[in-house]
Scaffold this motif. Structure first.
Motif, PDB file in Angstrom:
ATOM      1  N   THR A 105     -16.135   0.123  -5.762  1.00 28.52           N
ATOM      2  CA  THR A 105     -17.155   1.049  -6.284  1.00 28.52           C
ATOM      3  C   THR A 105     -18.225   0.399  -7.158  1.00 28.52           C
ATOM      4  O   THR A 105     -19.277   0.991  -7.377  1.00 28.52           O
ATOM      5  CB  THR A 105     -16.503   2.176  -7.105  1.00 28.52           C
ATOM      6  OG1 THR A 105     -15.922   1.626  -8.305  1.00 28.52           O
ATOM      7  CG2 THR A 105     -15.426   2.899  -6.299  1.00 28.52           C
ATOM      8  N   LYS A 106     -17.987  -0.813  -7.663  1.00 25.99           N
ATOM      9  CA  LYS A 106     -18.907  -1.369  -8.662  1.00 25.99           C
ATOM     10  C   LYS A 106     -19.646  -2.620  -8.214  1.00 25.99           C
ATOM     11  O   LYS A 106     -20.809  -2.818  -8.578  1.00 25.99           O
ATOM     12  CB  LYS A 106     -18.148  -1.700  -9.959  1.00 25.99           C
ATOM     13  CG  LYS A 106     -17.478  -0.523 -10.629  1.00 25.99           C
ATOM     14  CD  LYS A 106     -16.598  -0.976 -11.783  1.00 25.99           C
ATOM     15  CE  LYS A 106     -15.727   0.165 -12.283  1.00 25.99           C
ATOM     16  NZ  LYS A 106     -14.755  -0.294 -13.300  1.00 25.99           N
ATOM     17  N   PHE A 107     -18.966  -3.487  -7.452  1.00 28.41           N
ATOM     18  CA  PHE A 107     -19.546  -4.818  -7.270  1.00 28.41           C
ATOM     19  C   PHE A 107     -20.850  -4.808  -6.495  1.00 28.41           C
ATOM     20  O   PHE A 107     -21.835  -5.430  -6.923  1.00 28.41           O
ATOM     21  CB  PHE A 107     -18.520  -5.780  -6.652  1.00 28.41           C
ATOM     22  CG  PHE A 107     -17.985  -6.738  -7.679  1.00 28.41           C
ATOM     23  CD1 PHE A 107     -18.555  -7.986  -7.842  1.00 28.41           C
ATOM     24  CD2 PHE A 107     -16.971  -6.349  -8.522  1.00 28.41           C
ATOM     25  CE1 PHE A 107     -18.096  -8.857  -8.818  1.00 28.41           C
ATOM     26  CE2 PHE A 107     -16.503  -7.201  -9.509  1.00 28.41           C
ATOM     27  CZ  PHE A 107     -17.059  -8.465  -9.658  1.00 28.41           C
ATOM     28  N   LYS A 108     -20.895  -4.131  -5.367  1.00 32.94           N
ATOM     29  CA  LYS A 108     -22.155  -4.145  -4.608  1.00 32.94           C
ATOM     30  C   LYS A 108     -23.270  -3.374  -5.307  1.00 32.94           C
ATOM     31  O   LYS A 108     -24.385  -3.893  -5.463  1.00 32.94           O
ATOM     32  CB  LYS A 108     -21.913  -3.635  -3.188  1.00 32.94           C
ATOM     33  CG  LYS A 108     -21.261  -4.684  -2.289  1.00 32.94           C
ATOM     34  CD  LYS A 108     -21.470  -4.372  -0.827  1.00 32.94           C
ATOM     35  CE  LYS A 108     -21.014  -5.519   0.056  1.00 32.94           C
ATOM     36  NZ  LYS A 108     -21.280  -5.283   1.489  1.00 32.94           N
ATOM     37  N   PRO A 109     -23.032  -2.132  -5.753  1.00 31.35           N
ATOM     38  CA  PRO A 109     -24.151  -1.392  -6.348  1.00 31.35           C
ATOM     39  C   PRO A 109     -24.529  -1.825  -7.757  1.00 31.35           C
ATOM     40  O   PRO A 109     -25.693  -1.686  -8.148  1.00 31.35           O
ATOM     41  CB  PRO A 109     -23.646   0.057  -6.348  1.00 31.35           C
ATOM     42  CG  PRO A 109     -22.162  -0.052  -6.357  1.00 31.35           C
ATOM     43  CD  PRO A 109     -21.838  -1.285  -5.578  1.00 31.35           C
ATOM     44  N   SER A 110     -23.583  -2.355  -8.544  1.00 31.98           N
ATOM     45  CA  SER A 110     -23.878  -2.613  -9.957  1.00 31.98           C
ATOM     46  C   SER A 110     -23.878  -4.077 -10.348  1.00 31.98           C
ATOM     47  O   SER A 110     -24.707  -4.500 -11.162  1.00 31.98           O
ATOM     48  CB  SER A 110     -22.866  -1.869 -10.851  1.00 31.98           C
ATOM     49  OG  SER A 110     -23.027  -0.476 -10.742  1.00 31.98           O
ATOM     50  N   VAL A 111     -22.953  -4.873  -9.788  1.00 33.74           N
ATOM     51  CA  VAL A 111     -22.827  -6.268 -10.216  1.00 33.74           C
ATOM     52  C   VAL A 111     -23.725  -7.178  -9.402  1.00 33.74           C
ATOM     53  O   VAL A 111     -24.562  -7.903  -9.960  1.00 33.74           O
ATOM     54  CB  VAL A 111     -21.360  -6.744 -10.139  1.00 33.74           C
ATOM     55  CG1 VAL A 111     -21.253  -8.198 -10.610  1.00 33.74           C
ATOM     56  CG2 VAL A 111     -20.452  -5.847 -10.986  1.00 33.74           C
ATOM     57  N   LEU A 112     -23.589  -7.154  -8.072  1.00 35.18           N
ATOM     58  CA  LEU A 112     -24.361  -8.077  -7.244  1.00 35.18           C
ATOM     59  C   LEU A 112     -25.856  -7.773  -7.274  1.00 35.18           C
ATOM     60  O   LEU A 112     -26.676  -8.678  -7.103  1.00 35.18           O
ATOM     61  CB  LEU A 112     -23.838  -8.056  -5.805  1.00 35.18           C
ATOM     62  CG  LEU A 112     -22.371  -8.499  -5.617  1.00 35.18           C
ATOM     63  CD1 LEU A 112     -22.030  -8.591  -4.135  1.00 35.18           C
ATOM     64  CD2 LEU A 112     -22.102  -9.833  -6.322  1.00 35.18           C
ATOM     65  N   THR A 113     -26.227  -6.519  -7.493  1.00 35.23           N
ATOM     66  CA  THR A 113     -27.643  -6.183  -7.653  1.00 35.23           C
ATOM     67  C   THR A 113     -28.171  -6.548  -9.035  1.00 35.23           C
ATOM     68  O   THR A 113     -29.379  -6.527  -9.265  1.00 35.23           O
ATOM     69  CB  THR A 113     -27.865  -4.672  -7.455  1.00 35.23           C
ATOM     70  OG1 THR A 113     -27.113  -3.972  -8.456  1.00 35.23           O
ATOM     71  CG2 THR A 113     -27.445  -4.210  -6.067  1.00 35.23           C
ATOM     72  N   ARG A 114     -27.227  -6.797  -9.961  1.00 33.77           N
ATOM     73  CA  ARG A 114     -27.533  -7.064 -11.365  1.00 33.77           C
ATOM     74  C   ARG A 114     -28.180  -5.869 -12.048  1.00 33.77           C
ATOM     75  O   ARG A 114     -28.899  -6.023 -13.048  1.00 33.77           O
ATOM     76  CB  ARG A 114     -28.368  -8.348 -11.542  1.00 33.77           C
ATOM     77  CG  ARG A 114     -27.735  -9.564 -10.893  1.00 33.77           C
ATOM     78  CD  ARG A 114     -28.404 -10.855 -11.286  1.00 33.77           C
ATOM     79  NE  ARG A 114     -28.063 -11.270 -12.640  1.00 33.77           N
ATOM     80  CZ  ARG A 114     -26.937 -11.911 -12.987  1.00 33.77           C
ATOM     81  NH1 ARG A 114     -26.012 -12.178 -12.060  1.00 33.77           N
ATOM     82  NH2 ARG A 114     -26.715 -12.259 -14.242  1.00 33.77           N
TER      83      ARG A 114
END
Length: 306
Positions: free
Chosen positions: A226-235
């Motif tokens: 739920t977090k890595f693609k939308p929040s972490v990898l996009t910064r």
């Protein structure tokens, strides 16, 4: 029973979580009295959502059958309920129920429950999991603890508008113990994923592809799903849960282990990591924690498109 009169709810705390949770209560037809340390927030809530602004905590307690606290920590909840010069228990009737939905220390919750019991008030602890987006949806997971059967029933009966599941965890303080231990596991998974992604990226793996593989493999977690693609990898770092709160919850878990004379080396290590990151990046979202490892290694992931 459908014909029964709904209890009057006193709601203390209208922050990022408290506002949408209280909104669901109003929308479900409850008579809600609200109080926030910022009076303008209470006034705005009443104007936009409904409910009635309580002029003082004592007045809120006097008007309410059930008083809910959704505050930063157990100390704030205790001040609002019993320790402050103006507090809700001054007005609450014998037989009323208090529910602390904050992330509080389990031992402090037990002590607060004993103090309120002397006034004839039953305390339940009911911390939540799911973050701001689950609060907005009304689909939180609630961990409900308490030692008074009637109070537990009364507490659980009002939680439908806010939650997708309510799990009774045991005696008073058990909900808060479960919450900090759950968030410790969440912090572990996020921290380990941060490390794995950076190691893989340096080797030449595409971080987005890594997340795809992890999410169909045994390394997956709520963080990767739920977090890595939308929040972490996009910064964007906008997962909706503050680093300070994650740091606090991991610290509460460490304190619980220490109070029980348990040696938990991973928990000790993680407590220090999150404390250091929080001090270096005050006000950040917990999804920004990958920066801790980037800064230690002099590396930085290139942002992906959201």
């Amino acid at each position: 029973m459908s014909g029964e009169k709904k209890p009057v709810i006193g709601w203390i705390g209208l922050g990022m979580m408290g506002w949408p949770m209280a909104r669901h209560m109003v929308q479900a037809g409850y008579d809600v009295r609200v109080f926030d340390l910022k009076p303008e927030v209470s006034q705005r809530f009443a104007g936009e959502i409904g409910g009635e602004v309580a002029p003082t905590l004592e007045a809120l307690g006097a008007a309410s059958d059930i008083v809910v606290t959704m505050l930063p920590d157990g100390k704030a909840a205790r001040m609002a309920l019993i320790d402050g010069a103006d507090n809700a228990s001054k007005g609450m009737k014998s037989g009323a129920v208090a529910i602390d939905m904050s992330s509080s220390e389990p031992t402090g919750t037990v002590e607060l429950g004993a103090a309120l019991k002397e006034k004839g008030i039953a305390l339940c602890d009911a911390p939540v999991s799911g973050g701001t987006w689950r609060a907005e949806e009304g689909s939180l997971a609630i961990m409900l603890g308490g030692g008074d059967a009637a109070a537990l029933d009364a507490a659980e009966a009002i939680m439908g508008p806010m939650s997708r599941v309510v799990i009774r965890t045991g005696p008073l303080g058990s909900g808060h113990a479960m919450k900090c231990l759950n968030n410790y596991l969440s912090a572990i998974a996020l921290s380990a994923t941060n490390e794995a992604i950076l190691v893989g990226a340096k080797f030449g793996l595409d971080p987005s592809v890594m997340i795809d593989v992890i999410n169909v493999s045994t390394g997956r977690s709520n963080n990767t799903e739920t977090k890595f693609k939308p929040s972490v990898l996009t910064r964007k770092f906008d997962a909706g849960f503050a680093t300070a709160l994650m740091t606090k919850d991991v610290g509460i878990a460490a304190g619980l282990a220490e109070a029980q004379d348990q040696d938990m080396p991973i928990l000790k290590l993680l407590t220090g990591i999150w404390r250091d990151f929080n001090e270096a990046h005050p006000g950040s979202d917990h999804s920004a924690s990958i920066q801790y490892w980037e800064e230690r290694n002099g590396e930085k992931l290139e942002p992906t498109k959201g």
